[in-house]
Enzyme design. Sequence first.
Site, short mmCIF file in Angstrom:
data_model
loop_
_atom_site.label_atom_id
_atom_site.label_comp_id
_atom_site.label_asym_id
_atom_site.label_seq_id
_atom_site.Cartn_x
_atom_site.Cartn_y
_atom_site.Cartn_z
N GLU A 115 0.84 -1.21 0.00
CA GLU A 115 0.00 0.00 0.00
C GLU A 115 0.87 1.25 0.00
O GLU A 115 1.97 1.22 0.52
CB GLU A 115 -0.85 0.03 1.28
N LYS A 117 2.22 4.62 1.49
CA LYS A 117 2.29 5.14 2.85
C LYS A 117 1.83 6.59 2.78
O LYS A 117 2.58 7.49 2.38
CB LYS A 117 3.72 5.04 3.39
N ASP A 119 0.78 10.25 3.71
CA ASP A 119 1.34 11.19 4.68
C ASP A 119 0.21 11.97 5.34
O ASP A 119 -0.20 13.03 4.87
CB ASP A 119 2.29 12.13 3.95
N TYR A 227 -6.49 1.24 6.58
CA TYR A 227 -5.43 0.27 6.29
C TYR A 227 -5.33 -0.91 7.25
O TYR A 227 -4.52 -1.80 7.05
CB TYR A 227 -4.07 0.95 6.16
N LYS A 316 10.69 3.56 2.83
CA LYS A 316 10.63 5.02 2.72
C LYS A 316 11.29 5.47 1.42
O LYS A 316 12.35 4.97 1.06
CB LYS A 316 11.35 5.67 3.90
N CYS A 413 33.01 37.88 17.16
CA CYS A 413 31.78 37.13 17.42
C CYS A 413 30.56 38.00 17.12
O CYS A 413 30.46 39.12 17.63
CB CYS A 413 31.77 36.68 18.88
N CYS A 416 28.90 38.92 20.69
CA CYS A 416 29.51 39.71 21.76
C CYS A 416 30.71 40.53 21.28
O CYS A 416 31.26 41.32 22.05
CB CYS A 416 29.91 38.81 22.93
N CYS A 430 34.18 31.51 19.43
CA CYS A 430 34.17 32.84 20.03
C CYS A 430 34.97 32.76 21.32
O CYS A 430 34.80 31.83 22.11
CB CYS A 430 32.73 33.26 20.33
N CYS A 436 29.78 36.16 26.64
CA CYS A 436 29.06 36.12 25.36
C CYS A 436 27.60 35.70 25.59
O CYS A 436 27.33 34.60 26.07
CB CYS A 436 29.74 35.14 24.41
S1 IVH Z 1 -0.04 0.28 8.92
C1 IVH Z 1 0.07 -2.13 12.01
N1 IVH Z 1 -0.45 1.27 6.54
O1 IVH Z 1 2.50 5.30 8.96
C2 IVH Z 1 0.87 -1.03 11.53
N2 IVH Z 1 0.36 2.73 8.21
O2 IVH Z 1 5.03 4.99 10.52
C3 IVH Z 1 0.16 0.24 11.56
N3 IVH Z 1 0.64 5.04 7.49
O3 IVH Z 1 1.25 5.37 12.24
C4 IVH Z 1 0.35 1.10 10.42
N4 IVH Z 1 -0.06 4.76 5.43
O4 IVH Z 1 -0.02 6.66 10.42
C5 IVH Z 1 -0.04 1.53 7.79
N5 IVH Z 1 -0.92 2.01 4.40
C6 IVH Z 1 -0.51 2.27 5.64
C7 IVH Z 1 -0.12 3.56 6.05
C8 IVH Z 1 0.32 3.74 7.35
C9 IVH Z 1 0.38 5.64 6.32
C10 IVH Z 1 1.18 5.71 8.69
C11 IVH Z 1 0.42 5.43 9.96
C12 IVH Z 1 1.41 4.89 10.93
C13 IVH Z 1 2.69 5.37 10.34
C14 IVH Z 1 3.82 4.44 10.78
#
Ligand code: IVH
Length: 677
Positions: A115, A117, A119, A227, A316, A413, A416, A430, A436
């Site tokens: 999935e 991630k 933000d 999720y 990441k 500096c 001072c 310094c 200072c």
């Molecule tokens: S699963 C069981 N799935 O990432 C694990 N987290 O760094 C729980 N997040 O606190 C998280 N997209 O806020 C999961 N597809 C996704 C996500 C996701 C964003 C965030 C979530 C979590 C943080 C962890």
Amino acid sequence: MAVPEKILREVDALRQQIEHHNRLYHSQDAPEIPDADFDSLLRRLEELETHYQLLDEASPSQRVGGEAIAGFTQVRHEIAMLSLSKVFDEADLHSFESRLKKRLETESAIQYSCEPKVDGIAVSLLYRDGVLERAATRGDGVTGEDITHNVRTISSIPLQLVPKKKNTVVEIRGEIFLDKDGFKKLNETSEKEGGKIFVNPRNTAAGAIRQLDPKRAAKIPLKMYCYSVGLVEGIELPKTLSEIFTLIEKWGLPVNPDRSVENGIDACLKYCLALLEKRNDLSYEIDGAVLKVDDSELQQQLGNNARSPRWAMAYKFPAEEKSTTVLDVEFQVGRTGTITPVARLEPVFVGGVTVSNTTLHNMDEIERLGLKIGNRVIVRRAGDVIPKVVKVIPDDGIESKLEKRAILIPKTCPACGSAVEKDGEVLYRCSGGIICPAQRKESIKHFASRSAMDIEGLGNKLIELLVDKEIISSVADIYTLTVEQLASLERMGEKSATNIVSAIEKSKQTTLPRFLFALGIREVGEATALQLATHFGILESIIAADLESLVQVSDVGPIMAEHIQVFFRNEDNIGLIKLLQGCGVTWPSIEPGHDDSAKPLQGETYVLTGSLEQMPRSEAKAKLIALGAKVAGSVSKNTSCVVAGPGAGSKLLKAEELGIKTLDEGEFIALLDDLSS
Ligand code: IVH
């Protein structure tokens, strides 16, 4: 009033229709009817509900109806909301799968739910008998805040599930976010109305769900992707996460359309790279991908670390890079007088935040970059790390119009006016010392900080103000502060002033390692302070120690020993220590050295490698030392254990080659928990 059956049926049908169109419109971006038709359905529903007194919290007409709340109520999550371990490259992704296979004692391919991630902000939605009962933030994972009033305003989150099942409880977890388009429009409107400009979608979403007044939250077009599932009662769930997604989508919950099921880690990597490729085209911001073992039974077998499930991993994405112009370079003075160049940049939005200044570390770095004021540069920012100038863009015709100026270390500096002296190869300092104001401010900030005397409420801004107003000029002056003095400052209420004075009072009962660290002796960090304290037991012995006995302390080399001795040979410093003790600062003495054999990790040598995400490395080191372990910088056959955070490379490989025990960060934290309790 007895309501005709026909009306009840119409109301029910209207509610379902409205929720259906809400979903199409908000989570699938595929409206079936024009807005005007939707509005008339809603108006008809409102008319009937008012006329027949059929108001119901679970009705889509009631999303923004609520009153503002007075404050947030705490919510305890029955099942902790964990966080995710992270990897940054392909090699770490492979070692993730190797660890899984090892634990599961299998060679067969593992199926993953992959999935984006997203933000945003993690939340939990609790549906009882199919009706949204409560929504809460993640908080610290155990306790969050009740945000039901705001979540009800999010049109794509159903107030009722379809079908509504009696005697069931289901907790759905997911990410609430503001998509790119919503963010853009919000800022356009706000700008037109002369309102504030929102910095980034994530912070805007976080601010919206923490509004006291749901009418304000309703103005931000939030969305959610679900999720995972937490607490479940009265429902048998399918055996895989991917099937759970299909099911909850049928219930009316929004799930991410960009998810995918992949077989084996190589296929997951392809998914991650394809996602990275289309990152900019997605309608929402992401900072990586999440890979989860799809089979719930395998998830069970793998279990959790203290902070994250072993069966899930965040991949990441690499840091984002943008170009901007260096407008100027200023010089900051640190606690020990070190002069650090800081670049003032033309504000640039990179990695989710607007960056307008960043450290250049030292003059060597400036030379390495070949940087001049007026240059266009590339700025990189990954995750939460400090943005970095990575290179100067060679002149290409579209360079900045600013005149180029060389960056020169000032002779005096900036705080001072004392002479600036060269210290070693790359540093400048310094020479003002105690006179200072910049050094004074920084040393007071350090003294009051969390890892030192831990004076809550005495933050950096307040310290700067107190020094500027000449209310305090040394750390000892902190202990003379009164409620009246603090309350007389701008924007400081009587209550906050009282709280700060009690925090100051509380900080007097400290520990020797904290006190030593708070003194700010050059190069003495938290871990060394702890070593010194446990080795010598009492402050007087450290003060009296000669170089020979100081280097006996593990971690203390000849240069650091010299710094320690210089510090304690200085009469002003001894006077300051006496003054602080006179103010009531005190700590229990420590049995020096010999109780080590009783410590659980006595005789073991640990190596920390990779980046630790969940605690600073210095804290990890201090904790290991407190448990009796030695912390070494390289792996050898004498190493007992290697703690490998994300990004671990050659040290981890060497440990695996030598058959040395390795722990990932979660396992390490679990070990600390076990040994410290
Ligand atoms: S699963 C069981 N799935 O990432 C694990 N987290 O760094 C729980 N997040 O606190 C998280 N997209 O806020 C999961 N597809 C996704 C996500 C996701 C964003 C965030 C979530 C979590 C943080 C962890």
